[in-house]
Design a protein around this motif. Structure first.
Motif, PDB file in Angstrom:
ATOM      1  N   ALA A  58       5.588  -5.253   4.489  1.00 10.32           N
ATOM      2  CA  ALA A  58       6.198  -4.440   3.430  1.00 10.32           C
ATOM      3  C   ALA A  58       5.250  -4.331   2.252  1.00 10.32           C
ATOM      4  N   ALA A  59       5.472  -3.274   1.459  1.00  8.06           N
ATOM      5  CA  ALA A  59       4.710  -3.063   0.231  1.00  8.06           C
ATOM      6  C   ALA A  59       5.674  -2.640  -0.861  1.00  8.06           C
ATOM      7  N   SER A  60       5.262  -2.831  -2.100  1.00 11.49           N
ATOM      8  CA  SER A  60       6.140  -2.568  -3.230  1.00 11.49           C
ATOM      9  C   SER A  60       5.310  -2.266  -4.459  1.00 11.49           C
ATOM     10  N   ARG A  61       5.849  -1.435  -5.342  1.00  4.43           N
ATOM     11  CA  ARG A  61       5.247  -1.295  -6.671  1.00  4.43           C
ATOM     12  C   ARG A  61       5.945  -2.273  -7.601  1.00  4.43           C
ATOM     13  N   LEU A  62       5.156  -3.103  -8.275  1.00  5.07           N
ATOM     14  CA  LEU A  62       5.706  -4.134  -9.149  1.00  5.07           C
ATOM     15  C   LEU A  62       5.722  -3.701 -10.605  1.00  5.07           C
ATOM     16  N   GLY A  63       5.190  -2.515 -10.880  1.00  2.63           N
ATOM     17  CA  GLY A  63       5.134  -2.019 -12.246  1.00  2.63           C
ATOM     18  C   GLY A  63       3.699  -1.716 -12.650  1.00  2.63           C
ATOM     19  N   GLY A  64       3.511  -0.684 -13.478  1.00  3.77           N
ATOM     20  CA  GLY A  64       2.176  -0.318 -13.930  1.00  3.77           C
ATOM     21  C   GLY A  64       1.270   0.001 -12.758  1.00  3.77           C
ATOM     22  N   ASP A  65       0.085  -0.610 -12.737  1.00  2.00           N
ATOM     23  CA  ASP A  65      -0.853  -0.412 -11.625  1.00  2.00           C
ATOM     24  C   ASP A  65      -0.889  -1.647 -10.732  1.00  2.00           C
ATOM     25  N   ASN A  66       0.258  -2.302 -10.606  1.00  2.00           N
ATOM     26  CA  ASN A  66       0.369  -3.519  -9.794  1.00  2.00           C
ATOM     27  C   ASN A  66       1.285  -3.292  -8.593  1.00  2.00           C
ATOM     28  N   PHE A  67       0.858  -3.828  -7.449  1.00  2.00           N
ATOM     29  CA  PHE A  67       1.605  -3.678  -6.210  1.00  2.00           C
ATOM     30  C   PHE A  67       1.738  -5.031  -5.515  1.00  2.00           C
ATOM     31  N   GLY A  68       2.763  -5.142  -4.694  1.00  2.00           N
ATOM     32  CA  GLY A  68       2.937  -6.328  -3.867  1.00  2.00           C
ATOM     33  C   GLY A  68       2.906  -5.939  -2.404  1.00  2.00           C
ATOM     34  N   MET A  69       2.453  -6.855  -1.569  1.00  2.00           N
ATOM     35  CA  MET A  69       2.476  -6.651  -0.124  1.00  2.00           C
ATOM     36  C   MET A  69       2.738  -7.999   0.543  1.00  2.00           C
ATOM     37  N   PHE A  70       3.406  -7.982   1.686  1.00  2.00           N
ATOM     38  CA  PHE A  70       3.277  -9.124   2.586  1.00  2.00           C
ATOM     39  C   PHE A  70       2.912  -8.587   3.958  1.00  2.00           C
ATOM     40  N   ILE A  71       1.948  -9.264   4.563  1.00  2.00           N
ATOM     41  CA  ILE A  71       1.370  -8.799   5.830  1.00  2.00           C
ATOM     42  C   ILE A  71       1.169  -9.988   6.758  1.00  2.00           C
ATOM     43  N   TYR A  72       0.968  -9.701   8.023  1.00  2.00           N
ATOM     44  CA  TYR A  72       0.624 -10.754   8.972  1.00  2.00           C
ATOM     45  C   TYR A  72      -0.809 -11.218   8.713  1.00  2.00           C
ATOM     46  N   LYS A  73      -1.040 -12.506   8.930  1.00  2.00           N
ATOM     47  CA  LYS A  73      -2.376 -13.067   8.704  1.00  2.00           C
ATOM     48  C   LYS A  73      -3.445 -12.304   9.482  1.00  2.00           C
ATOM     49  N   ARG A  74      -3.092 -11.895  10.688  1.00  2.00           N
ATOM     50  CA  ARG A  74      -4.088 -11.253  11.552  1.00  2.00           C
ATOM     51  C   ARG A  74      -4.600  -9.936  10.973  1.00  2.00           C
ATOM     52  N   ASN A  75      -3.851  -9.358  10.041  1.00  2.00           N
ATOM     53  CA  ASN A  75      -4.223  -8.049   9.499  1.00  2.00           C
ATOM     54  C   ASN A  75      -4.962  -8.133   8.171  1.00  2.00           C
ATOM     55  N   LEU A  76      -5.248  -9.350   7.697  1.00  2.00           N
ATOM     56  CA  LEU A  76      -5.792  -9.505   6.347  1.00  2.00           C
ATOM     57  C   LEU A  76      -7.101  -8.745   6.152  1.00  2.00           C
ATOM     58  N   ASP A  77      -8.072  -8.967   7.022  1.00  2.00           N
ATOM     59  CA  ASP A  77      -9.383  -8.322   6.840  1.00  2.00           C
ATOM     60  C   ASP A  77      -9.260  -6.802   6.829  1.00  2.00           C
ATOM     61  N   LYS A  78      -8.429  -6.285   7.705  1.00  2.00           N
ATOM     62  CA  LYS A  78      -8.242  -4.835   7.793  1.00  2.00           C
ATOM     63  C   LYS A  78      -7.635  -4.282   6.502  1.00  2.00           C
ATOM     64  N   VAL A  79      -6.625  -4.966   5.975  1.00  2.00           N
ATOM     65  CA  VAL A  79      -5.950  -4.484   4.766  1.00  2.00           C
ATOM     66  C   VAL A  79      -6.875  -4.602   3.555  1.00  2.00           C
ATOM     67  N   ILE A  80      -7.617  -5.704   3.459  1.00  2.00           N
ATOM     68  CA  ILE A  80      -8.548  -5.869   2.334  1.00  2.00           C
ATOM     69  C   ILE A  80      -9.591  -4.759   2.345  1.00  2.00           C
ATOM     70  N   GLU A  81     -10.093  -4.429   3.511  1.00  2.00           N
ATOM     71  CA  GLU A  81     -11.087  -3.359   3.617  1.00  2.00           C
ATOM     72  C   GLU A  81     -10.514  -2.031   3.113  1.00  2.00           C
ATOM     73  N   LYS A  82      -9.272  -1.751   3.460  1.00  2.00           N
ATOM     74  CA  LYS A  82      -8.650  -0.500   3.015  1.00  2.00           C
ATOM     75  C   LYS A  82      -8.401  -0.507   1.507  1.00  2.00           C
ATOM     76  N   LEU A  83      -7.958  -1.653   0.981  1.00  2.00           N
ATOM     77  CA  LEU A  83      -7.675  -1.743  -0.451  1.00  2.00           C
ATOM     78  C   LEU A  83      -8.945  -1.715  -1.292  1.00  2.00           C
ATOM     79  N   SER A  84     -10.063  -2.034  -0.681  1.00  2.00           N
ATOM     80  CA  SER A  84     -11.317  -2.091  -1.432  1.00  2.00           C
ATOM     81  C   SER A  84     -11.895  -0.714  -1.703  1.00  2.00           C
ATOM     82  N   HIS A  85     -11.391   0.302  -1.026  1.00  2.00           N
ATOM     83  CA  HIS A  85     -11.935   1.649  -1.248  1.00  2.00           C
ATOM     84  C   HIS A  85     -10.855   2.688  -0.960  1.00  2.00           C
ATOM     85  N   ILE A  86     -10.163   3.093  -2.010  1.00  2.00           N
ATOM     86  CA  ILE A  86      -9.125   4.117  -1.915  1.00  2.00           C
ATOM     87  C   ILE A  86      -9.625   5.355  -2.653  1.00  2.00           C
TER      88      ILE A  86
END
Length: 564
Positions: free
Chosen positions: A210-238
């Motif tokens: 799941a993902a959520s907007r926490l306010g302003g330019d802040n977001f929350g996510m919870f993900i499976y451990k196995r997906n961490l590298d993939k998600v970090i790569e995507k978040l590093s360049h939007i």
């Protein structure tokens, strides 16, 4: 009223009272009065508050099709349709439609009965939809349409009923330098960018995450451990483009990420995990300057230490534990001392605490303005002492946080501190930070103008690191530019840094401003700077910040040796 109609209405009321209305709840009533189809439309015009901004769909309880709320549909063709409008504050915003079976003639209908029927069902539908809209408003971020923190927490609890919590990573994401979009393209473009980022983030997750907007330019996510590298790569360049309020512009965005990771068997409440991830994100951003930070024992210890520092600020101020250290500024061509920068140190018992450990904390807690003035007064006292010792004292620069701009009569307080110590404004420079928000510009210009009228020199610190460098030197009457150490570090080999530094030095010279390089650590860097026309330097090549006693020896000798 026919008994069959009466019974159908009574049954509908009972179901509505229990909130037990299903798709076929209106069937008996409609069939009893020869209705083939009954539906509402939402003629909202520009009123989009009843739409999910993420999906564009109406937020209603009933079945929808093409912006219609369908209550009953027999599937029969119909030739006769009656429309009943409803108003809110004089605005015609909902229409009820009743379509009759083939063969029904309008002149044979009882208009009062069908108006009554439309009114009753409208009230029932409005009541149900109000509940749905309230639930929606409670769980969805109104700007972006993605889940808010309440829905985020509920989804975590739902998922962890079937997935062990240690298999999930809870993340806090802060968009890096998001204010640049607001400052350069306007707040409306900023809102559009937040919506765009939100939709991209929602595409980064899979089922069970799941993902959520926490306010302003802040977001929350919870993900499976196995997906961490993939998600970090995507978040590093939007990449954000096609914003209606910034046509033709493209923004590349990266993130600060804090992560809460727990071991098998640990039982840590969701709120605590999100708080840990938030603290890791903040520490990565402010303290470590790294994009991804995992909450661990080291951070926990630092947080505990930070709380102790905040609690100890005022006692330390009373006990004179905050003292200035002095880093020399040197004319590299002559080797002579050209001045100092006063930098705060915390002398706590036998320990000297460096500013990286407490300045960001005090800035965030609103204590920095008191500390700035304390160090400034101490610096004035040092200059007075050197004068009394018979030295020709060099100029000393002092840093003032942007938060001082909004301290009442701050310019008068600065001038008063100088006069109370028997020194002159010309003995000091006031350093202002270059990376300001647009909203602070007018106040900064007033601040500089008044200090200049008192006789202070003005230095622009960290020049080149913000988004408004040229605008700042155009609008503010500064005396000196301090070239940020991030540019100096790449010398002498980096061609881009070379071009930028040469440009800054040239601009400073043409505007009758001096330029000084921060962070000079090697002779090669110094020689490159002199070749570009910059003779003044500050950095570890000459000296780290030193105590009053050591600085006094530097004032006495004044010699560092010329660079050949």
């Amino acid at each position: 009223m026919d008994n069959k109609i009466y019974e159908a209405l009574r049954d509908l009321f009972k179901k509505a009272a229990k909130d037990d209305i299903e798709d076929n709840a209106y069937r008996d009533l409609c069939e009893s009065v020869k209705v083939a189809k009954m539906y509402y439309d939402m003629n909202l015009g520009e009123m989009n508050r009843y739409r999910n901004p993420f999906t564009g769909e109406l937020v209603v309880a009933e079945r929808q099709k093409d912006d219609m709320i369908i209550l009953y549909d027999s599937g029969d063709e119909t030739d006769l349709v009656l429309m009943y409008p409803y108003y809110y504050n004089g605005y015609e915003y909902v229409h009820a439609y009743i379509a009759f079976r083939p063969g029904v003639i309008e002149d044979e209908l009882d208009p009062g009965l069908y108006q009554f029927m439309a009114d009753v069902i409208y009230l029932i539908v409005s009541r149900r939809n109000m509940r749905v809209m309230l639930d929606f408003a409670e769980s969805v971020d109104p700007l972006t349409g993605i889940p808010n923190s309440i829905a985020f927490k509920e989804e975590y609890h739902r998922v962890t009923t079937s997935v062990p919590a240690h298999e999930l990573l809870v993340m806090r994401i802060n968009i890096r330098n998001f204010r640049y979009i607001n400052e350069s393209a306007g707040s409306q473009a900023g809102n559009e960018a937040i919506v765009s980022v939100s939709r991209k983030i929602m595409r980064f997750i899979e089922d069970g995450e799941a993902a959520s907007r926490l306010g302003g330019d802040n977001f929350g996510m919870f993900i499976y451990k196995r997906n961490l590298d993939k998600v970090i790569e995507k978040l590093s360049h939007i990449v954000i483009s096609s914003l209606p309020s910034a046509p033709g512009r493209t923004f590349e965005i990266s993130s600060w990420i804090g992560i809460s990771k727990i071991e098998n068997g640990s039982e840590i409440p969701f709120d605590m995990r999100l708080a840990d991830a938030s603290m890791a994100c903040e520490m990565g951003k402010v303290r470590f300057r790294q994009p991804v930070t995992v909450y661990d024992g080291k951070i926990a210890a630092m947080i505990s230490s930070g709380r102790d520092m905040i609690a100890g600020f005022r006692p330390a101020l009373r006990n004179d534990e905050f003292i200035p250290y002095f880093q020399p500024k040197v004319n590299m061509r002559t080797g002579r001392l050209a001045g100092f920068e006063a930098l705060c140190r915390w002398r706590h018992g036998d320990d000297i605490i460096v500013p990286d450990q407490f300045i960001p904390l005090f800035d965030r807690e609103g204590l920095i303005t008191e500390l700035d003035m304390h160090i400034f007064r101490k610096t004035c006292a040092v200059i007075r002492k050197w004068k009394d010792m018979g030295f020709d004292t060099p100029s000393i620069s002092c840093n003032f946080s942007k938060k001082n701009l909004f301290v009442k009569n701050i310019e008068d307080e600065i001038y008063k501190a100088v006069k109370e110590n028997g020194v002159e404004p010309g003995d000091l420079e006031i350093e202002i930070t270059e990376s300001m928000k647009e909203a602070e510009y007018d106040r900064m210009m007033e601040f500089v103008r008044k200090l200049k009228s008192y006789g202070f020199r003005i230095s622009i610190d960290d020049f080149g690191t913000g988004y408004s460098s040229l605008s700042l030197i155009h609008n503010i009457d500064a005396d000196e530019i301090k070239i940020d150490k991030s540019f100096i570090a790449a010398l002498p080999d980096d061609e881009k840094s070379t071009v930028l530094i040469e440009s800054v030095i040239s601009i400073a010279e043409r505007l009758n401003m001096s330029a000084i390089a921060e962070g000079v650590e090697t002779a090669e860097q110094g020689k490159s700077l002199m070749k570009f026309g910059c003779d003044l330097a500050q950095g570890f090549y000459y000296s780290r910040p030193v105590s009053f006693e050591e600085a006094t020896k530097m004032v006495e000798t004044g010699e560092f040796g010329a660079l050949e």
